[in-house]
Design a protein around this motif. Structure first.
Motif, short mmCIF file in Angstrom:
data_model
loop_
_atom_site.label_atom_id
_atom_site.label_comp_id
_atom_site.label_asym_id
_atom_site.label_seq_id
_atom_site.Cartn_x
_atom_site.Cartn_y
_atom_site.Cartn_z
N MET A 268 -6.44 2.44 -12.16
CA MET A 268 -5.43 2.55 -11.10
C MET A 268 -4.28 3.48 -11.54
SD MET A 268 -3.37 -0.67 -9.43
CE MET A 268 -4.06 -0.91 -7.81
N SER B 138 -11.91 0.69 -4.46
CA SER B 138 -10.78 0.55 -3.52
C SER B 138 -9.59 1.38 -3.96
CB SER B 138 -10.38 -0.92 -3.42
OG SER B 138 -10.10 -1.45 -4.69
N VAL B 139 -9.38 1.46 -5.28
CA VAL B 139 -8.26 2.25 -5.79
C VAL B 139 -8.45 3.73 -5.44
CG1 VAL B 139 -7.07 3.06 -7.86
CG2 VAL B 139 -7.74 0.67 -7.66
N GLY C 270 -10.13 4.91 -2.92
CA GLY C 270 -9.91 5.05 -1.49
C GLY C 270 -8.43 5.10 -1.17
N MET C 271 -7.70 4.20 -1.81
CA MET C 271 -6.26 4.15 -1.59
C MET C 271 -5.59 5.43 -2.08
SD MET C 271 -3.86 1.05 -2.66
CE MET C 271 -2.76 0.43 -1.41
N MET D 100 -5.65 8.35 0.23
CA MET D 100 -4.65 8.32 1.30
C MET D 100 -3.32 8.79 0.80
SD MET D 100 -5.03 4.65 2.72
CE MET D 100 -5.72 3.95 1.29
N LEU E 257 6.00 11.66 5.26
CA LEU E 257 6.27 10.28 5.70
C LEU E 257 5.08 9.36 5.42
CD1 LEU E 257 8.20 10.77 9.06
CD2 LEU E 257 9.11 10.31 6.79
N LYS E 258 3.87 9.82 5.76
CA LYS E 258 2.69 8.99 5.47
C LYS E 258 2.50 8.89 3.96
CE LYS E 258 0.18 9.24 9.76
NZ LYS E 258 1.36 9.80 10.46
N ILE F 2 4.88 6.20 2.88
CA ILE F 2 4.38 4.88 3.30
C ILE F 2 3.27 4.42 2.35
CG2 ILE F 2 3.03 3.69 5.10
CD1 ILE F 2 4.68 5.39 7.17
N MET F 3 2.36 5.34 2.07
CA MET F 3 1.22 4.98 1.22
C MET F 3 1.64 4.80 -0.25
SD MET F 3 -1.13 4.36 3.24
CE MET F 3 -1.11 4.51 5.03
N TYR G 130 4.48 3.62 -1.17
CA TYR G 130 5.13 2.30 -1.16
C TYR G 130 4.06 1.20 -1.20
CZ TYR G 130 8.42 -1.33 0.50
OH TYR G 130 9.20 -2.45 0.63
N ALA G 131 3.00 1.38 -0.42
CA ALA G 131 1.90 0.42 -0.43
C ALA G 131 1.20 0.40 -1.80
CB ALA G 131 0.89 0.75 0.67
N ALA H 290 0.35 -2.57 -4.53
CA ALA H 290 -0.97 -2.90 -5.07
C ALA H 290 -0.85 -3.03 -6.60
CB ALA H 290 -1.99 -1.83 -4.70
#
Lengths: 197, 197
Positions: free
Chosen positions: A45, A108-109, A111-112, A115, A122-123, A126-127, A129-130, A134
């Motif tokens: 990660m 999953s990491v 994939g994340m 993004m 901006l996206k 947001i990502m 921050y998400a 995680a």
């Protein structure tokens, strides 16, 4: 099998796991097996985080403060990966397999992270921050596992990293309304293409 | 073009965007165009959240408390999607295009949602926690945009939703050490396959 009472979690911010874990029955072998899986995932990660933050920083042109904060966190992230390797090294004599594992652990990491590579500030924010959350959740799981194993040195490392992840998340949160305003202002004066970078 | 001073953000939790946005120069047309894009993205995000949480809840067998909290949030999420439609309806007479848009807006949300569908309770929990923060950041952006437009009714809706997302994130955070312990305990007594669900 031994009964291992886990110590209460240290005091943390409101949205970070804080509940004291109950005493459970688990053999050191089982605890160790899962703990090492989570530790390798966390390492993968952080490597992904470094790659993706570097890409985001490289694209940003009109958000100097955000770029500077990301660059600072890239340096922290490199050190975090190194610290995780020292934790792994205490269990395994060979950490050279880590690089080979990156490709298969925690799809999953990846994939994340893809993004996270959004070409839009901006996206991307947001990502990011998400993604930080995680990471925060991952280290919370690791701390619980390390406590079961009585691995206080790893707990110390994870708590240090957790503090850095939380600081990065807080910075992103604090600056989000301002970034949104800058985006709209740039969209007005220079067009959406400029606002995105 | 008018100069729009944005009001300070309401008091929020430590890791949620709180900074007051500066006054910016932006035309209502530009602000509205981007605001509506973000609003449609948020709607797609909530629809994805519902689908993925339903899948996760359906898989969980040995984590009744977590399953119950997810089911509660599914109901909230359905209502959130409906509230977003009322916000959109105030700008557009036709919201029937929303369904068609789900496929193309915010590919990142789909990617994130696919992780959310992890068949493993701990990774599912980590990703749910991250997803809630993507939502929190999205509504923070939306609140900033709605303030520029003077759309106080939308600000009120977004703040309500933000409170629900934060409550879900906090719950997940508080229960994460306990879930980790239950996972290890089940892995010991019934095997990893059982622990995952």
């Amino acid at each position: 099998m031994t009964t291992l009472a886990t110590s209460p979690a240290t005091a943390t911010a409101a949205t970070t796991p804080t509940a004291a874990a109950p005493a459970i029955q688990v053999s050191p072998e089982v605890a160790r097996e899962h703990f090492l899986d989570w530790l390798r995932d966390a390492h993968a990660m952080e490597e992904q985080a470094e790659t993706m933050m570097s890409a985001m920083s490289g694209r940003l042109e009109h958000y100097p403060e955000l770029k500077q904060r990301i660059d600072m966190h890239i340096v922290e992230t490199q050190e975090q990966a190194r610290l995780l390797e020292t934790c792994l090294a205490r269990y395994e004599t060979d950490t050279s397999t880590l690089k080979d594992m990156t490709g298969k652990v925690m799809a999953s990491v990846h994939g994340m992270a893809s993004m996270f590579a959004s070409d839009e500030v901006l996206k991307g924010g947001i990502m990011s921050y998400a993604f930080e959350h995680a990471e925060i959740a991952t280290y919370t799981t690791l701390i619980a596992g390390a406590r079961v194993l009585g691995d206080t040195e790893s707990v110390r490392v994870f708590e240090t990293i957790l503090g850095q992840e939380r600081a990065m998340a807080d910075w992103l949160a604090e600056h989000m309304p301002e970034t949104t305003m800058t985006y709209l202002s740039l969209a007005e004066t220079a067009g959406t293409g400029t606002a995105k970078r």
